[in-house]
Design a protein around this motif. Structure first.
Motif, PDB file in Angstrom:
ATOM      1  N   PRO A   1       0.807  -1.228   0.000  1.00  0.00           N
ATOM      2  CA  PRO A   1       0.000   0.000   0.000  1.00  0.00           C
ATOM      3  C   PRO A   1       0.841   1.279   0.000  1.00  0.00           C
ATOM      4  N   LEU A   2       2.004   1.255   0.637  1.00  0.00           N
ATOM      5  CA  LEU A   2       2.886   2.428   0.623  1.00  0.00           C
ATOM      6  C   LEU A   2       3.410   2.709  -0.775  1.00  0.00           C
ATOM      7  N   VAL A   3       3.799   1.657  -1.480  1.00  0.00           N
ATOM      8  CA  VAL A   3       4.297   1.810  -2.852  1.00  0.00           C
ATOM      9  C   VAL A   3       3.194   2.409  -3.727  1.00  0.00           C
ATOM     10  N   GLU A   4       1.963   1.943  -3.542  1.00  0.00           N
ATOM     11  CA  GLU A   4       0.835   2.464  -4.323  1.00  0.00           C
ATOM     12  C   GLU A   4       0.564   3.926  -3.990  1.00  0.00           C
ATOM     13  N   LEU A   5       0.672   4.290  -2.699  1.00  0.00           N
ATOM     14  CA  LEU A   5       0.485   5.691  -2.304  1.00  0.00           C
ATOM     15  C   LEU A   5       1.567   6.585  -2.894  1.00  0.00           C
ATOM     16  N   GLU A   6       2.815   6.107  -2.884  1.00  0.00           N
ATOM     17  CA  GLU A   6       3.909   6.880  -3.486  1.00  0.00           C
ATOM     18  C   GLU A   6       3.662   7.088  -4.976  1.00  0.00           C
ATOM     19  N   ALA A   7       3.177   6.054  -5.662  1.00  0.00           N
ATOM     20  CA  ALA A   7       2.878   6.174  -7.094  1.00  0.00           C
ATOM     21  C   ALA A   7       1.750   7.175  -7.337  1.00  0.00           C
ATOM     22  N   ALA A   8       0.871   7.350  -6.341  1.00  0.00           N
ATOM     23  CA  ALA A   8      -0.240   8.296  -6.460  1.00  0.00           C
ATOM     24  C   ALA A   8       0.167   9.716  -6.055  1.00  0.00           C
ATOM     25  N   GLY A   9       1.446   9.928  -5.729  1.00  0.00           N
ATOM     26  CA  GLY A   9       1.923  11.273  -5.425  1.00  0.00           C
ATOM     27  C   GLY A   9       2.123  11.579  -3.954  1.00  0.00           C
ATOM     28  N   CYS A  10       1.978  10.608  -3.080  1.00  0.00           N
ATOM     29  CA  CYS A  10       2.195  10.833  -1.652  1.00  0.00           C
ATOM     30  C   CYS A  10       3.673  10.777  -1.311  1.00  0.00           C
ATOM     31  N   ARG A  11       4.056  11.487  -0.251  1.00  0.00           N
ATOM     32  CA  ARG A  11       5.403  11.379   0.325  1.00  0.00           C
ATOM     33  C   ARG A  11       5.300  10.444   1.513  1.00  0.00           C
TER      34      ARG A  11
END
Length: 146
Positions: free
Chosen positions: A62-72
């Motif tokens: 889920p962290l990798v997916e959030l990073e791909a969505a523009g999250c830090r």
């Protein structure tokens, strides 16, 4: 991506009657440290560096997916807390150590981010997530890490 094998240890008795254990080297997630399976050719890049396998980990995907969505994202640890706090200061986000009594002594156990009802607490081992809309959330560390 192909599913990773996860070969169990094999215990056999050789010709001399000695017990011999054969095992496969295991790869740990570089995000949380949980085992993801047997080491294979995907684990080292052309320069000999270990690759990022967080996307193969049930906890870290889920962290990798959030990073791909523009999250830090930042993992909050005793070693990283000052760097994370400095980065949040540069973003003009209020943060300070989160204190708690441990073994009869008051000590920092994480990072408190934000104020009021929007405040979140990332304890050591947790991942702090800054969303593009300015909201912060926390991805809790697996129980084995706490």
């Amino acid at each position: 991506m192909n599913a990773r094998t996860n070969a169990p240890d094999r215990v056999e008795v050789n010709e001399q009657g000695e017990k011999v254990t054969t095992f496969s080297l295991k790869r740990a997630c570089n995000g949380c440290g949980q085992l993801v399976g047997d080491v294979d050719n995907r684990d080292v890049d052309e320069r000999g560096n270990l690759t990022d396998v967080r996307g193969e980990c049930d906890h870290c995907r889920p962290l990798v997916e959030l990073e791909a969505a523009g999250c830090r994202t930042w993992e909050v640890t005793p070693r990283s807390i000052n760097r994370v706090d400095d980065e949040l200061d540069r973003l003009d986000v209020y943060a300070k150590g989160y204190w708690q009594e441990v073994d009869g002594k008051l000590q920092v156990v994480g990072l408190r981010v934000g104020t009021g009802e929007t405040r979140v607490v990332a304890r050591f081992g947790d991942w702090l997530i800054a969303h593009p809309n300015g909201k912060f959330t926390v991805h809790k560390a697996p129980e084995a890490v706490r």
